[in-house]
Design an enzyme around this catalytic site. Structure first.
Site, PDB file in Angstrom:
ATOM      1  N   GLY A 258       0.826  -1.311  -0.130  1.00 16.06           N
ATOM      2  CA  GLY A 258      -0.139   0.048  -0.147  1.00 16.06           C
ATOM      3  C   GLY A 258       0.926   1.191   0.229  1.00 16.06           C
ATOM      4  O   GLY A 258       2.222   1.059  -0.040  1.00 16.06           O
ATOM      5  N   GLN A 259       0.121   2.424  -0.086  1.00 16.49           N
ATOM      6  CA  GLN A 259       0.887   3.629  -0.130  1.00 16.49           C
ATOM      7  C   GLN A 259       1.891   3.792   1.050  1.00 16.49           C
ATOM      8  O   GLN A 259       3.132   4.230   1.005  1.00 16.49           O
ATOM      9  CB  GLN A 259      -0.189   4.789  -0.124  1.00 16.49           C
ATOM     10  CG  GLN A 259       0.414   6.227  -0.174  1.00 16.49           C
ATOM     11  CD  GLN A 259      -0.499   7.228  -0.832  1.00 16.49           C
ATOM     12  OE1 GLN A 259      -0.619   7.920  -1.672  1.00 16.49           O
ATOM     13  NE2 GLN A 259      -1.683   7.281   0.171  1.00 16.49           N
TER      14      GLN A 259
ATOM     15  N   ILE B   6      -4.365 -11.193   6.646  1.00 17.42           N
ATOM     16  CA  ILE B   6      -4.674 -10.964   8.362  1.00 17.42           C
ATOM     17  C   ILE B   6      -5.845 -11.522   8.818  1.00 17.42           C
ATOM     18  O   ILE B   6      -6.191 -11.263   9.992  1.00 17.42           O
ATOM     19  CB  ILE B   6      -4.210  -9.500   8.421  1.00 17.42           C
ATOM     20  CG1 ILE B   6      -5.317  -8.627   7.827  1.00 17.42           C
ATOM     21  CG2 ILE B   6      -2.890  -9.077   8.253  1.00 17.42           C
ATOM     22  CD1 ILE B   6      -5.243  -7.106   7.978  1.00 17.42           C
TER      23      ILE B   6
ATOM     24  N   TYR C 222      -8.875  -1.941   4.316  1.00 19.30           N
ATOM     25  CA  TYR C 222      -9.891  -1.615   3.223  1.00 19.30           C
ATOM     26  C   TYR C 222      -9.890  -0.204   3.010  1.00 19.30           C
ATOM     27  O   TYR C 222     -10.757   0.293   3.957  1.00 19.30           O
ATOM     28  CB  TYR C 222     -10.950  -2.470   3.653  1.00 19.30           C
ATOM     29  CG  TYR C 222     -11.802  -2.348   2.242  1.00 19.30           C
ATOM     30  CD1 TYR C 222     -11.988  -3.699   1.560  1.00 19.30           C
ATOM     31  CD2 TYR C 222     -12.708  -1.340   1.934  1.00 19.30           C
ATOM     32  CE1 TYR C 222     -13.083  -3.674   0.386  1.00 19.30           C
ATOM     33  CE2 TYR C 222     -13.490  -1.409   0.672  1.00 19.30           C
ATOM     34  CZ  TYR C 222     -13.670  -2.441   0.068  1.00 19.30           C
ATOM     35  OH  TYR C 222     -14.598  -2.555  -0.874  1.00 19.30           O
ATOM     36  N   THR C 223      -9.479   0.599   2.029  1.00 18.71           N
ATOM     37  CA  THR C 223      -9.644   1.918   2.072  1.00 18.71           C
ATOM     38  C   THR C 223     -10.333   2.476   1.084  1.00 18.71           C
ATOM     39  O   THR C 223     -10.343   3.769   0.810  1.00 18.71           O
ATOM     40  CB  THR C 223      -8.054   2.558   1.908  1.00 18.71           C
ATOM     41  OG1 THR C 223      -7.373   2.091   0.763  1.00 18.71           O
ATOM     42  CG2 THR C 223      -7.388   2.172   3.132  1.00 18.71           C
TER      43      THR C 223
ATOM     44  N   THR D 134      -7.772   6.755  10.929  1.00 12.26           N
ATOM     45  CA  THR D 134      -8.331   7.512  10.060  1.00 12.26           C
ATOM     46  C   THR D 134      -9.330   8.849  10.818  1.00 12.26           C
ATOM     47  O   THR D 134      -9.784   8.460  11.792  1.00 12.26           O
ATOM     48  CB  THR D 134      -9.234   7.027   9.050  1.00 12.26           C
ATOM     49  OG1 THR D 134      -9.649   8.156   8.437  1.00 12.26           O
ATOM     50  CG2 THR D 134     -10.342   6.028   9.709  1.00 12.26           C
TER      51      THR D 134
ATOM     52  N   TYR E 182     -16.777   2.478   5.535  1.00 12.92           N
ATOM     53  CA  TYR E 182     -15.409   2.474   5.891  1.00 12.92           C
ATOM     54  C   TYR E 182     -15.040   3.214   7.324  1.00 12.92           C
ATOM     55  O   TYR E 182     -14.336   2.498   8.017  1.00 12.92           O
ATOM     56  CB  TYR E 182     -14.644   3.392   4.854  1.00 12.92           C
ATOM     57  CG  TYR E 182     -13.366   3.911   5.239  1.00 12.92           C
ATOM     58  CD1 TYR E 182     -12.391   2.923   5.010  1.00 12.92           C
ATOM     59  CD2 TYR E 182     -13.192   4.910   5.453  1.00 12.92           C
ATOM     60  CE1 TYR E 182     -10.991   3.294   5.309  1.00 12.92           C
ATOM     61  CE2 TYR E 182     -11.959   5.457   5.807  1.00 12.92           C
ATOM     62  CZ  TYR E 182     -10.777   4.608   5.708  1.00 12.92           C
ATOM     63  OH  TYR E 182      -9.657   4.965   6.136  1.00 12.92           O
TER      64      TYR E 182
ATOM     65  N   TRP F 223      -6.295  12.434   5.072  1.00 15.67           N
ATOM     66  CA  TRP F 223      -5.610  13.106   3.822  1.00 15.67           C
ATOM     67  C   TRP F 223      -4.328  12.591   3.192  1.00 15.67           C
ATOM     68  O   TRP F 223      -3.459  13.346   2.821  1.00 15.67           O
ATOM     69  CB  TRP F 223      -5.996  14.346   3.627  1.00 15.67           C
ATOM     70  CG  TRP F 223      -7.313  14.932   3.926  1.00 15.67           C
ATOM     71  CD1 TRP F 223      -8.201  14.627   4.690  1.00 15.67           C
ATOM     72  CD2 TRP F 223      -7.361  16.596   3.611  1.00 15.67           C
ATOM     73  NE1 TRP F 223      -9.128  15.515   4.772  1.00 15.67           N
ATOM     74  CE2 TRP F 223      -8.883  16.622   4.142  1.00 15.67           C
ATOM     75  CE3 TRP F 223      -6.761  17.647   2.682  1.00 15.67           C
ATOM     76  CZ2 TRP F 223      -9.692  17.838   3.911  1.00 15.67           C
ATOM     77  CZ3 TRP F 223      -7.586  18.855   2.626  1.00 15.67           C
ATOM     78  CH2 TRP F 223      -8.900  18.979   3.255  1.00 15.67           C
TER      79      TRP F 223
END
Length: 290
Positions: free
Chosen positions: A9-10, A37, A61-62, A101, A125, A150
């Site tokens: 991921g990022q 996981i 899960y984004t 988040t 989410y 963000w």
């Protein structure tokens, strides 16, 4: 050994860059191919075999809008997966970081959120991320929940890269101006986590300080509209940005109208200095230019 889940991921990719700069530290990167996981037994046996000394859970899960029609998988990853990792970390006495988040706060206030403020998630989410936070802390009270906002980077898919692409293709772009928050440059988040690990290992702060919820984003406040304007100004892209209200750009999942996070707790506890979002955006754009 520092285990990074969600390694592709990022944020995971930014950890890979950091790992290359610190060859004296051993990192282990796991994505779904290496570690599912959501499989509790698999997670326990993985920890038993690999014996990580630190765990940073970047797996999530984004897909905010897609989650509205895929709630089962969102819950499996964001709640069950997070709980499985936290339980394994607790069993083996391993310090655990969990990336969360700003979406858990969906309140109409206009002062920065502090840890302990009322949570009010809207959408699948947001709700699964809050349930995940709670499951993690229940399974591992010394876990560190890092709520951020963000997130973008020179790697992966994100708002900055989308703006750069669209800004070169179109003369005008509509961007919402009534969602206020703070961008977070993923490498800054990664550096902060790594700095905390080093400080604990050097006994500058104790393991006990890690427990609970902490906020991290860059400094400053902006809107998505102003963020887009800044991107184009820094890159000399002539695209005109037009401010619109969120109601003019409906999405399956609603976004928090205000999600500025107060970082006083993490700065004071771990002695961190956090860059302003404009300085970090400049860094990101320089990296993208190559």
């Amino acid at each position: 050994m520092i285990l990074i889940t969600g390694g592709k991921g990022q944020v995971g990719q930014c950890f890979q860059e950091l790992a290359a700069q610190h060859p004296d530290y051993q990192f282990l990167f796991a994505d779904i191919e290496e570690l599912d996981i959501t499989d509790r037994r698999l997670v326990m046996s993985f920890f038993s075999e690999k014996k990580p000394t630190w765990v940073v859970n970047c797996a999530a899960y984004t897909a905010v809008d897609k989650a509205e029609t895929d709630p089962v998988l969102a819950k499996k990853i964001n709640v069950d997966g997070a709980k499985n990792l936290a339980a394994a970390a607790a069993k083996f006495g391993t310090p655990f970081f969990h990336i969360s988040t700003d979406y858990v706060y969906h309140n109409r206030q206009n002062t920065p959120f502090v840890e302990g403020d009322a949570e009010n998630p809207k959408g699948v989410y947001a709700k699964t991320k809050l349930l995940g936070d709670r499951a993690v802390l229940k399974a591992h009270p010394q876990a560190m929940i890092l709520r951020t906002s963000w997130v973008y980077a020179h790697l992966g898919n994100n708002f900055v890269k989308t703006m750069l692409r669209l800004g070169k293709e179109r003369p005008n772009l509509n961007v919402v101006f009534d969602q206020i928050g703070t961008p977070t440059f993923a490498p800054d988040l990664v550096e902060a986590i790594f700095s905390i690990i080093q400080k604990v290992e050097n006994q500058e702060v104790s393991h006990e300080e890690l427990g609970g919820v902490f906020h991290f984003s860059n400094e400053g406040v902006t809107s998505w509209y102003d963020f887009a304007v800044e991107i184009f100004q820094m890159e000399n892209i002539p695209c005109r940005v037009l401010p619109i209200r969120s109601a003019q750009y409906p999405t399956p999942a609603s976004r928090p109208p205000f999600s500025v996070l107060d970082k006083s707790k993490i700065k004071k506890t771990f002695g961190l200095e956090i860059p302003h979002w404009r300085a970090s955006l400049q860094k990101c754009l320089e990296l993208l230019r190559g």
